[in-house]
Design an enzyme around this catalytic site. Structure first.
Site, mmCIF file in Angstrom:
data_model
loop_
_atom_site.group_PDB
_atom_site.id
_atom_site.type_symbol
_atom_site.label_atom_id
_atom_site.label_comp_id
_atom_site.label_asym_id
_atom_site.label_seq_id
_atom_site.Cartn_x
_atom_site.Cartn_y
_atom_site.Cartn_z
ATOM 1 N N GLU A 108 -5.718 -4.805 3.343
ATOM 2 C CA GLU A 108 -6.146 -5.021 1.956
ATOM 3 C C GLU A 108 -5.209 -4.181 1.105
ATOM 4 O OE1 GLU A 108 -7.122 -4.644 -1.514
ATOM 5 O OE2 GLU A 108 -8.611 -3.209 -0.796
ATOM 6 N N GLU A 152 2.541 -3.283 -9.997
ATOM 7 C CA GLU A 152 1.207 -2.705 -10.044
ATOM 8 C C GLU A 152 1.272 -1.328 -10.705
ATOM 9 O OE1 GLU A 152 -2.590 -2.178 -7.028
ATOM 10 O OE2 GLU A 152 -0.578 -1.902 -6.214
ATOM 11 N N CYS A 196 -7.742 -1.608 -6.920
ATOM 12 C CA CYS A 196 -6.858 -2.695 -6.498
ATOM 13 C C CYS A 196 -7.177 -3.990 -7.224
ATOM 14 C CB CYS A 196 -6.949 -2.894 -4.993
ATOM 15 S SG CYS A 196 -8.631 -3.187 -4.391
ATOM 16 N N LYS A 251 -8.701 7.580 9.555
ATOM 17 C CA LYS A 251 -7.750 8.469 8.880
ATOM 18 C C LYS A 251 -7.964 8.334 7.376
ATOM 19 C CE LYS A 251 -3.011 9.399 7.618
ATOM 20 N NZ LYS A 251 -3.508 9.675 6.258
#
Length: 473
Positions: free
Chosen positions: A248, A376, A282, A173
Site C-alpha cells: 500500500e 506526492e 496516503c 517493523k
C-alpha cells in the site's frame, strides 16, 4: 526520560547491542523517550520463534484466536487515555486524529476477530464417480509487516490483526519515527494472552531489520505501507525469493468537482481531505480538478476555509493541523510551492512554516508542467486545476502514476457512476472526500499506489493460500 524494552517472541527484553532510537516529539523537537533498536541477534531470535510457533498457532481453533483478538481490543479500548498522550507526542497527530485512530484500531481488532470463523473453503463437483474434490484456506506461516509513520498504530495493527486471525505468526517493523506505536500493539496482545513466538516487534533500520526480514527464506509474505520507492525495492526482494507481498504505497489523489455541485460543500470536503493530519495521509485530497463554471467560486471558498483551519498544539482538541513528522519535510513542500508559483500558479493561502508546522496551503491554476501536479506532497498543500468539462476533468485525474483514492462531486449520479468506472484508482468515493476508511471494505490502489487489498475478507485472501484436496472413494 522513559526507556523501553523490545518485544521479541512474547517477552520484553533489552537488545544485545545498546543502540537506541531517540524518539523525537515533532511539535517541540525534543526527545521524549528512547526505544531500543533491534540488531541481528533479535532479528534471528524473532524469525526462529515465529517459524517454530507457526505450526501450533496455525492449528489453534478459530474460537481461541477470536478470543485473543477480542481481549486485545478490550485492553486497547480500556487503556486508550493512557496511550493517547505518548502517541500524540510521537507522531504529531492531533488529539482528534489520534483519538479516532485508536477507536478505529479497536473496531479493526473486533472485525479481525470475526474473520477467524469465516476462513472459507468449498466443495468442487467431482470429476469421476465416487470422487470428492474440495479446497481449504491455510495460513501462510511467518508474515512480516512494515508500518509507516503517518497512521502508525492503525496501519500496523491492520496487518497484525488479520494475519494473526488467519493463523499466521507475525513480525512487525514499525517506522523509525514512530516505534512506540508498535510496542503499544505488543502490550495489547501480551495482555490478551497471545502465545509466545506468535508476535515480535522490531524497531530498527531498514537495512538491519527490514532487509533481513524480507530476504529470509522462513518469511512467506511481506506487507508494506510506505513509499512507492521502498515498495518497488521490496517487491524486487520478494520476487527474487518467490514470496508473496502486499504493497500500500503513495497517492496523488484527485477530487473531481462538477458544475452542479454546491461550492461551499465541495470546499468543506476538500479542506478536510487535504488538511486533516497535516495532509500526511496516503488518501489525502491533494489534487482538485474543478469544472470551469464554478472554478473561481470554489477557489475563493476553499481559500477562506484554509485560512481558518486551526493550527497548533496537537494535544488541543481544537487543533486540526499539527506538526509534520520532521521539519525537513517543510523544505520539500517549499520547493514544490516555489516551482508552481514560478510557473504561473497562484498562492491563495499558506506557503509558510514555523519549525515543523506548515500552514494549510492552496495553489490555484496548477498545470501539468508543475512538479506539484504529479508529485506526492505528504503535507497540507492542495493544488486546484481547471477543467473545461467532466471528460477533460477525468483525463486530468487519470494523468498520474498513482491510483489510490479519488472523489467525484456531482448531483448527477448516473454521470458519477460512469466516471467512477473510468477513474484509475483503487477507491472512488462519490460525494465524499478522498479520505474515507472502513475496516470492512477493500483498501488498496492501482498503478504505483500498490498491489493487494487489506481489511476483512480481503485480508483473508492475502494472508492465506488455497490448497486443493481430492479423494477417490
Amino acid at each position: 526520560m522513559r526507556i523501553y524494552d523490545l518485544f521479541v517472541n512474547g517477552r520484553w527484553i533489552q537488545p544485545e547491542t545498546a543502540a537506541w532510537i531517540e524518539n523525537v516529539n515533532p511539535a517541540t523537537g525534543e526527545v521524549f523517550c528512547r526505544v531500543p533498536q533491534a540488531g541481528p541477534k533479535e532479528v534471528e531470535d524473532a524469525l526462529a520463534g515465529a517459524y517454530e510457533a507457526r505450526k501450533s498457532w496455525g492449528k489453534t481453533l478459530a474460537k481461541e484466536r477470536e478470543k485473543i483478538l477480542l481481549r486485545a481490543a478490550d485492553y486497547m479500548e480500556a487503556n486508550a487515555e493512557k496511550f493517547l498522550p505518548d502517541l500524540i507526542d510521537e507522531s504529531g497527530s492531533s488529539y482528534v486524529k489520534m483519538s479516532a485512530e485508536i477507536g478505529s484500531c479497536v473496531d479493526l481488532l473486533r472485525t479481525a476477530a470475526g474473520e477467524c470463523s469465516r476462513i472459507g473453503g468449498g466443495v468442487i463437483q467431482g470429476e469421476y464417480h465416487n470422487h470428492l474434490s474440495y479446497y481449504v484456506r491455510n495460513p501462510l506461516g511467518v508474515v512480516v509487516g512494515i508500518a509507516p509513520f503517518n497512521y502508525p498504530l492503525f496501519l500496523a495493527i491492520d496487518k497484525v490483526a488479520f494475519a494473526l486471525a488467519m493463523g499466521n505468526t507475525f513480525i512487525l517493523k514499525p517506522a523509525s519515527y514512530t516505534p512506540l506505536s508498535g510496542l503499544v500493539i505488543a502490550e495489547c496482545f501480551e495482555h490478551a494472552g497471545l502465545p509466545h513466538g506468535v508476535l515480535s516487534v522490531l524497531p530498527g533500520s531498514g537495512k538491519t531489520v527490514g532487509d533481513a526480514l524480507a530476504m529470509d527464506p522462513r518469511v512467506r509474505m511481506v506487507a508494506l505501507t510506505g513509499s512507492s520507492e521502498v515498495g518497488r525495492k521490496l517487491a524486487q526482494q520478494a520476487a527474487g525469493k518467490l514470496k508473496r507481498y502486499s504493497l500500500e504505497l503513495g497517492g496523488k489523489n484527485p477530487m473531481l468537482i462538477l458544475k452542479d455541485f454546491d461550492v461551499d460543500k465541495a470546499a468543506e470536503l476538500a479542506s478536510f481531505g487535504g488538511y486533516f493530519h497535516q495532509g500526511q495521509i496516503c488518501m489525502a485530497t491533494s489534487r482538485i480538478v474543478v469544472e470551469a463554471p464554478v472554478y473561481e467560486d470554489f477557489c475563493q471558498a476553499l481559500a477562506e476555509k484554509a485560512a481558518k483551519v486551526p493550527v497548533g498544539d496537537p494535544h488541543s482538541p481544537d487543533t486540526i493541523v499539527g506538526p509534520l513528522i520532521h521539519e525537513k519535510q517543510c523544505m520539500v513542500l517549499d520547493e514544490l510551492v516555489s516551482d508552481a508559483v514560478g510557473k504561473g500558479a497562484k498562492l491563495l493561502a499558506g506557503g509558510k512554516h514555523e519549525g515543523a508546522f506548515y500552514e494549510p496551503t492552496l495553489l490555484a491554476d496548477v498545470t501539468p508542467d508543475m512538479k506539484v501536479f504529479y508529485e506526492e506532497c505528504f503535507g497540507p498543500v492542495i493544488s486546484v486545476v481547471r477543467a473545461e468539462d467532466a471528460r477533460q476533468g477525468l483525463a486530468l485525474c487519470n494523468d498520474n502514476e498513482y491510483g489510490l483514492s479519488s472523489s467525484i462531486l456531482t448531483n448527477d449520479i448516473s454521470l458519477a457512476l460512469e466516471l467512477a468506472d473510468e477513474m484509475e484508482a483503487g477507491m472512488v468515493h462519490i460525494n465524499e472526500s478522498t479520505v474515507v476508511g472502513s475496516t470492512r471494505a477493500p483498501f488498496g490502489g492501482v498503478k504505483m499506489s500498490g498491489v493487494g487489498r487489506e481489511n476483512s475478507s480481503f485480508s483473508a485472501e492475502e494472508y492465506t493460500e488455497v490448497k486443493w484436496i481430492t479423494v477417490q472413494h
